[in-house]
Each structure stands twice: as C-alpha cells, then as structure tokens.
Design an enzyme around this catalytic site. Structure first.
Site, mmCIF file in Angstrom:
data_model
loop_
_atom_site.group_PDB
_atom_site.id
_atom_site.type_symbol
_atom_site.label_atom_id
_atom_site.label_comp_id
_atom_site.label_asym_id
_atom_site.label_seq_id
_atom_site.Cartn_x
_atom_site.Cartn_y
_atom_site.Cartn_z
ATOM 1 N N ASP A 126 31.420 44.038 42.339
ATOM 2 C CA ASP A 126 32.629 43.182 41.733
ATOM 3 C C ASP A 126 32.271 42.524 40.405
ATOM 4 O O ASP A 126 30.988 42.225 40.409
ATOM 5 C CB ASP A 126 33.051 42.075 42.693
ATOM 6 C CG ASP A 126 33.680 42.533 44.032
ATOM 7 O OD1 ASP A 126 33.947 43.789 44.025
ATOM 8 O OD2 ASP A 126 33.903 41.642 44.852
ATOM 9 N N ARG A 176 35.936 50.450 37.979
ATOM 10 C CA ARG A 176 37.167 50.099 38.284
ATOM 11 C C ARG A 176 37.574 49.010 37.332
ATOM 12 O O ARG A 176 36.898 47.917 37.106
ATOM 13 C CB ARG A 176 36.863 49.364 39.806
ATOM 14 C CG ARG A 176 38.124 48.660 40.243
ATOM 15 C CD ARG A 176 37.831 48.284 41.740
ATOM 16 N NE ARG A 176 37.288 46.711 41.720
ATOM 17 C CZ ARG A 176 36.483 46.308 42.546
ATOM 18 N NH1 ARG A 176 35.747 47.150 43.602
ATOM 19 N NH2 ARG A 176 35.839 45.135 42.518
HETATM 20 P P1 FDA Z 1 49.407 40.873 37.291
HETATM 21 O O1 FDA Z 1 48.896 39.761 37.692
HETATM 22 O O2 FDA Z 1 50.150 41.149 36.062
HETATM 23 O O3 FDA Z 1 50.390 41.008 38.443
HETATM 24 C C1 FDA Z 1 51.616 42.172 38.352
HETATM 25 C C2 FDA Z 1 52.398 41.954 39.571
HETATM 26 O O4 FDA Z 1 51.638 42.434 40.882
HETATM 27 C C3 FDA Z 1 52.799 40.569 39.909
HETATM 28 O O5 FDA Z 1 54.195 40.264 39.101
HETATM 29 C C4 FDA Z 1 53.348 40.654 41.399
HETATM 30 O O6 FDA Z 1 54.416 41.316 41.490
HETATM 31 C C5 FDA Z 1 52.131 41.407 41.965
HETATM 32 N N1 FDA Z 1 50.868 40.397 42.408
HETATM 33 C C6 FDA Z 1 49.794 40.505 41.716
HETATM 34 N N2 FDA Z 1 48.906 39.681 42.372
HETATM 35 C C7 FDA Z 1 49.587 39.241 43.548
HETATM 36 C C8 FDA Z 1 49.427 38.299 44.426
HETATM 37 N N3 FDA Z 1 48.168 37.664 44.676
HETATM 38 N N4 FDA Z 1 50.352 38.120 45.496
HETATM 39 C C9 FDA Z 1 51.513 38.769 45.299
HETATM 40 N N5 FDA Z 1 51.944 39.748 44.526
HETATM 41 C C10 FDA Z 1 51.029 39.772 43.352
HETATM 42 N N6 FDA Z 1 39.083 40.435 39.558
HETATM 43 C C11 FDA Z 1 37.835 40.114 39.099
HETATM 44 O O7 FDA Z 1 37.828 39.373 38.413
HETATM 45 N N7 FDA Z 1 36.635 40.884 39.486
HETATM 46 C C12 FDA Z 1 37.102 41.687 40.662
HETATM 47 O O8 FDA Z 1 35.970 42.355 40.851
HETATM 48 C C13 FDA Z 1 38.071 42.156 41.117
HETATM 49 N N8 FDA Z 1 38.327 43.283 42.014
HETATM 50 C C14 FDA Z 1 39.766 43.826 42.059
HETATM 51 C C15 FDA Z 1 39.788 44.760 43.089
HETATM 52 C C16 FDA Z 1 40.955 45.280 43.293
HETATM 53 C C17 FDA Z 1 41.179 46.522 44.169
HETATM 54 C C18 FDA Z 1 41.982 44.502 43.087
HETATM 55 C C19 FDA Z 1 43.325 45.358 43.100
HETATM 56 C C20 FDA Z 1 42.017 43.459 42.099
HETATM 57 C C21 FDA Z 1 40.699 43.037 41.751
HETATM 58 N N9 FDA Z 1 40.628 41.926 41.169
HETATM 59 C C22 FDA Z 1 39.135 41.548 40.650
HETATM 60 C C23 FDA Z 1 41.678 40.940 41.003
HETATM 61 C C24 FDA Z 1 42.252 41.128 39.624
HETATM 62 O O9 FDA Z 1 41.614 40.650 38.491
HETATM 63 C C25 FDA Z 1 43.866 40.416 39.470
HETATM 64 O O10 FDA Z 1 43.446 39.238 39.531
HETATM 65 C C26 FDA Z 1 44.683 40.902 40.229
HETATM 66 O O11 FDA Z 1 44.551 42.250 40.627
HETATM 67 C C27 FDA Z 1 46.080 40.510 39.913
HETATM 68 O O12 FDA Z 1 46.338 41.191 38.769
HETATM 69 P P2 FDA Z 1 47.277 42.439 38.571
HETATM 70 O O13 FDA Z 1 46.400 43.598 37.811
HETATM 71 O O14 FDA Z 1 47.781 43.019 39.794
HETATM 72 O O15 FDA Z 1 48.570 42.165 37.517
#
Ligand code: FDA
Length: 306
Positions: A126, A176
């Site tokens: 991570d 990732r």
């Molecule tokens: P964005 O925040 O733009 O969200 C897009 C849409 O997704 C939202 O409008 C909503 O519909 C949905 N959504 C997003 N988050 C949601 C929630 N919590 N609840 C409900 N709906 C939600 N970060 C980091 O700093 N270090 C790491 O090692 C990791 N590892 C990691 C692994 C994996 C497999 C994932 C999917 C994510 C991470 N993250 C992470 C977290 C990442 O940085 C980020 O905070 C989240 O994925 C939310 O961002 P999105 O890319 O989903 O887009």
C-alpha cells in the site's frame, strides 16, 4: 467535510471511543465482511465463485513496538499458508508501517522479504502518506532486486507520481494506481479533484502503454469512478490492449454493481477485503472519500448492493 473526516482518522481520542459504539460498528459492516480472517476468507471464496479475485489487508497502521510488527508478519504468513491450502485466488496488500517502518527501513524490508518469499503470488505494498513515499520506493526496489513477487500502489493526487512511475518502469513492475486517501498539502498533492482525475487518466495511459511495450507486469486500475473506468476501457481499445492486459480493483462493498458488470463483460476484477479490529482510521478515510456515507451508513446506495 473531507478534511474533518481525515483529521478524525488520525485522532487518538476518537479512535479510542467511537469504535465501541454500536452504530459505528454496524456502519462498518457495509465495508468489511467481519473482523476475523476466517470471515474474510469465506467472503473471498464466495467472490471467487462469482469470477473475482481478492486482495486482503489486515487493518492497522503505525505500531508501538517491533513485537507488533512480528505479530503482523505472523498473521500474514498464516494467511498465505491458508490461501495456499484453500487454493483461493487471493493476494495480500500490506502497509510498511505495519511491518515496522517507523522503527527503521530495514525492519520493514526484512519482514516484507519474508512475505514475498512465502508466496508464489504478489505481495502488494500500500502507499501511505507522502512522508513515506521515498522510503517505500526504496524498499520496493531493494526487495525487487532479489524477489519479484511484489506490486506497488501509486497515488495520482501526488505531484511527483508521474516521475516516480517513469523511474520505476525499467523494473517491469506491477503497479496499482489509486487516487490517494490521505490529507496532503497542496505543495505535494493536487488540491483540485479534476486535476487528480486528469493525472489519474494520464498515468493509466502510461501503465497501459508500458504493458503493451512489455514494460509493465500487471497494471491495476484501482478506482470506483465509473466514468474513469469507462474512459480507461475506451483508451485500452484505442491502444489495442486486450481485456486481460490490465485489471480493475475496488474496495469491498463499493460499486458492487460495477464490479459485477465488469466481470460479466470479461474484465479482470479484484476486490480488496479488509479485516481486523483496528478499523477506525481506515473507516474514516472511506467516509472522507464519500461524506454522504455518513448519512447512508445503514443503507447502501443501490449501486453498492448486489
Ligand atoms: P472518487 O473518489 O472520485 O470516487 C468515484 C466514485 O466512487 C464516487 O462518486 C462514489 O460513487 C464512489 N466511491 C468512492 N469512494 C467511495 C466510498 N468510500 N463509499 C461509497 N462510494 C464511493 N489509497 C491510498 O492512498 N493508498 C493505497 O494503498 C490505496 N489502496 C487502494 C486499493 C484499492 C483496491 C482501492 C480501490 C483503493 C485504494 N486506495 C488507496 C483508496 C484510493 O486512494 C481512493 O481514496 C478511493 O479509491 C476513492 O477514490 P476513487 O478512485 O474511487 O474515486
């Protein structure tokens, strides 16, 4: 709201009291199948029957002693043994602070190497807050020089990530890509969500191009952003990539309908399941990603059901 939730995620007073409240415990069940490893494994098994691989992470962050790092190492070694016995498509994703990084890079590096040696599949690292990026990259490189069973998370909100990725490409790494979950200053991170998203798209292109040129073992698009997923899929077609040239990863309980839709349409999807009792900071970061969750804690949106 996002900043307040991220502040709460690092507040020891709240971390001590809120998790004991029943409504908070109930709220987390949406994002994790249970606190125990057995519950995580059962869910991983169920997801595998639906065509999805899993990533598993033990919740918890900075430690008070090296003994705790050893306990985390032992826990993950047990997980890897169970996974090998059960034959499930499950990989682990670890935080270097949980492996003792605050006690010295060599402490975390040694434990990470032990994990990489204990499995044929990838051990994902991570990415934590920006203070840890340099040392995380250094440890990744060091362990990769003797064992290639490693993958690394990079964050598109950081201004430096484009350079970091370029420097990593000669290693033929597994990357990732996420947007980033910590509270960072505007000096190191893009303050504007549009910039974070633009940067995410640009980095996705670099990952896919590298994959097609033989310089990227596994590119993973880790996001729930359905518009971004669509754009990346469109770009992949334009670049001539096949569906199995790249993967998607999402968190357990978020955008389940999209997870199912992607699998049904032939994409590779991995779901990250978290388990363990130290879920408070992690849960606050999930709320910060979508503050509306604070209101919806007992009833997920339709897209998260399924
Ligand atoms: P964005 O925040 O733009 O969200 C897009 C849409 O997704 C939202 O409008 C909503 O519909 C949905 N959504 C997003 N988050 C949601 C929630 N919590 N609840 C409900 N709906 C939600 N970060 C980091 O700093 N270090 C790491 O090692 C990791 N590892 C990691 C692994 C994996 C497999 C994932 C999917 C994510 C991470 N993250 C992470 C977290 C990442 O940085 C980020 O905070 C989240 O994925 C939310 O961002 P999105 O890319 O989903 O887009």
């Amino acid at each position: 709201m996002r900043k307040a939730l991220l502040w709460a995620s690092t507040n020891p007073f709240l971390a001590e009291r809120l998790p004991r409240m029943r409504f908070v415990k109930r709220a987390t069940s949406r994002f994790m199948p249970g606190e125990s490893w057995e519950e995580a494994l059962t869910e991983a098994d169920r997801l595998s029957t639906r065509g999805m691989g899993t990533l598993v992470t033990l919740l918890g962050e900075n430690l008070d002693s090296i003994d705790q790092a050893d306990a985390v190492l032992d826990e993950y070694l047990g997980v890897l043994q169970d996974v090998s016995d059960a034959g499930v498509d499950l990989e682990i994703s670890v935080k270097l602070t949980q492996l003792g990084l605050d006690f010295g890079p060599e402490v975390a590096q040694e434990r990470l190497s032990r994990l990489a040696e204990a499995t044929q599949s990838l051990v994902w690292i991570d990415m934590e807050s920006s203070d840890y990026v340099d040392v995380t990259l250094e440890i990744f490189r060091n362990v990769m020089s003797t064992n290639r069973n490693l993958g690394l998370c990079l964050q598109s909100y950081l201004r430096r990530t484009e350079d970091d990725l370029d420097n990593l490409l000669p290693l033929d790494p597994s990357i990732r890509l996420v947007k980033g979950a910590y509270n960072e200053t505007r000096e190191v991170a893009y303050p504007d969500k549009r910039e974070v998203d633009d940067h995410y798209f640009t980095l996705s292109r670099t990952l896919l191009k590298a994959r097609l040129n033989g310089g990227m073992a596994r590119p993973v698009i880790a996001t729930h952003d359905t518009r971004m997923i669509e754009s990346v899929n469109r770009m992949a077609v334009e670049l001539g990539a096949d569906k199995d040239d790249y993967e998607f990863a999402m968190l357990y309980g978020i955008e389940r309908q999209e997870q199912n839709r992607l699998v049904t349409s032939g994409h590779v999807v991995r779901v990250l399941i978290s388990y363990g009792s130290s879920w408070f900071p992690w849960y606050m970061r999930r709320l910060a990603e979508r503050p509306a969750n604070c209101l919806l804690y007992t009833s997920p949106s339709p897209r998260d059901r399924g």
